[in-house]
Write a protein that holds these residues in place. Structure first.
Motif, mmCIF file in Angstrom:
data_model
loop_
_atom_site.group_PDB
_atom_site.id
_atom_site.type_symbol
_atom_site.label_atom_id
_atom_site.label_comp_id
_atom_site.label_asym_id
_atom_site.label_seq_id
_atom_site.Cartn_x
_atom_site.Cartn_y
_atom_site.Cartn_z
ATOM 1 N N LEU A 139 46.268 3.398 21.101
ATOM 2 C CA LEU A 139 46.257 2.086 21.743
ATOM 3 C C LEU A 139 47.518 1.286 21.413
ATOM 4 O O LEU A 139 48.046 0.572 22.274
ATOM 5 C CB LEU A 139 45.033 1.284 21.292
ATOM 6 C CG LEU A 139 43.728 1.572 21.978
ATOM 7 C CD1 LEU A 139 42.613 0.787 21.311
ATOM 8 C CD2 LEU A 139 43.803 1.234 23.438
ATOM 9 N N GLU A 140 47.978 1.378 20.181
ATOM 10 C CA GLU A 140 49.147 0.607 19.767
ATOM 11 C C GLU A 140 50.440 1.114 20.389
ATOM 12 O O GLU A 140 51.282 0.329 20.814
ATOM 13 C CB GLU A 140 49.303 0.645 18.243
ATOM 14 C CG GLU A 140 48.264 -0.134 17.505
ATOM 15 C CD GLU A 140 48.388 0.025 16.013
ATOM 16 O OE1 GLU A 140 47.892 -0.854 15.304
ATOM 17 O OE2 GLU A 140 48.969 1.023 15.544
ATOM 18 N N LYS B 269 40.854 2.053 28.338
ATOM 19 C CA LYS B 269 41.266 1.148 27.265
ATOM 20 C C LYS B 269 40.053 0.421 26.674
ATOM 21 O O LYS B 269 39.909 0.319 25.461
ATOM 22 C CB LYS B 269 42.273 0.144 27.812
ATOM 23 C CG LYS B 269 42.900 -0.730 26.770
ATOM 24 C CD LYS B 269 43.976 -1.588 27.408
ATOM 25 C CE LYS B 269 44.664 -2.434 26.396
ATOM 26 N NZ LYS B 269 45.715 -3.251 26.999
ATOM 27 N N VAL C 186 38.655 0.691 22.809
ATOM 28 C CA VAL C 186 38.503 -0.516 21.992
ATOM 29 C C VAL C 186 37.061 -0.659 21.514
ATOM 30 O O VAL C 186 36.811 -0.968 20.342
ATOM 31 C CB VAL C 186 38.964 -1.768 22.766
ATOM 32 C CG1 VAL C 186 38.543 -3.042 22.056
ATOM 33 C CG2 VAL C 186 40.470 -1.748 22.953
ATOM 34 N N ILE D 182 44.514 -5.828 20.249
ATOM 35 C CA ILE D 182 44.725 -4.546 19.580
ATOM 36 C C ILE D 182 45.238 -4.767 18.165
ATOM 37 O O ILE D 182 44.797 -4.115 17.224
ATOM 38 C CB ILE D 182 45.691 -3.672 20.403
ATOM 39 C CG1 ILE D 182 45.058 -3.342 21.753
ATOM 40 C CG2 ILE D 182 46.035 -2.397 19.655
ATOM 41 C CD1 ILE D 182 45.995 -2.695 22.732
#
Length: 87
Positions: A52-53, A63, A67, A12
């Motif tokens: 996501l972070e 997820k 991505v 990520i």
């Protein structure tokens, strides 16, 4: 031994680094219309990148989908930046 969650975060963070690099190149472009087009494209995926972070997503499927979506958009923007530089 490192926790596995730290190793997974590297992907990520690498994605964020790539996003920032493409954004810097787009900011330096002289063609205003092309620059705005690329920056808008990158602005659309930034909320997903922040998600996501900052949040832990339970579903591996969700997820992976995020991505893949972010990576495809950043790569598309990167190709547009490179295409403009070649002309």
């Amino acid at each position: 031994m490192f926790p596995i969650s730290l190793l997974r975060r590297n992907k990520i963070y690498g994605l964020r680094k790539h996003y920032d690099r493409v954004r810097e190149h787009a900011d330096k472009m002289k063609d205003y219309n092309r620059k705005i087009q690329i920056l808008r494209m990158l602005d659309m995926v930034e909320p997903s990148l922040i998600l996501l972070e900052e949040n832990r997503i339970q579903s591996r499927f969700e997820k992976r989908r995020l991505v893949a979506q972010i990576n495809a958009t950043v790569e598309n923007a990167n190709e547009l930046v490179k295409m403009k530089d070649m002309r």
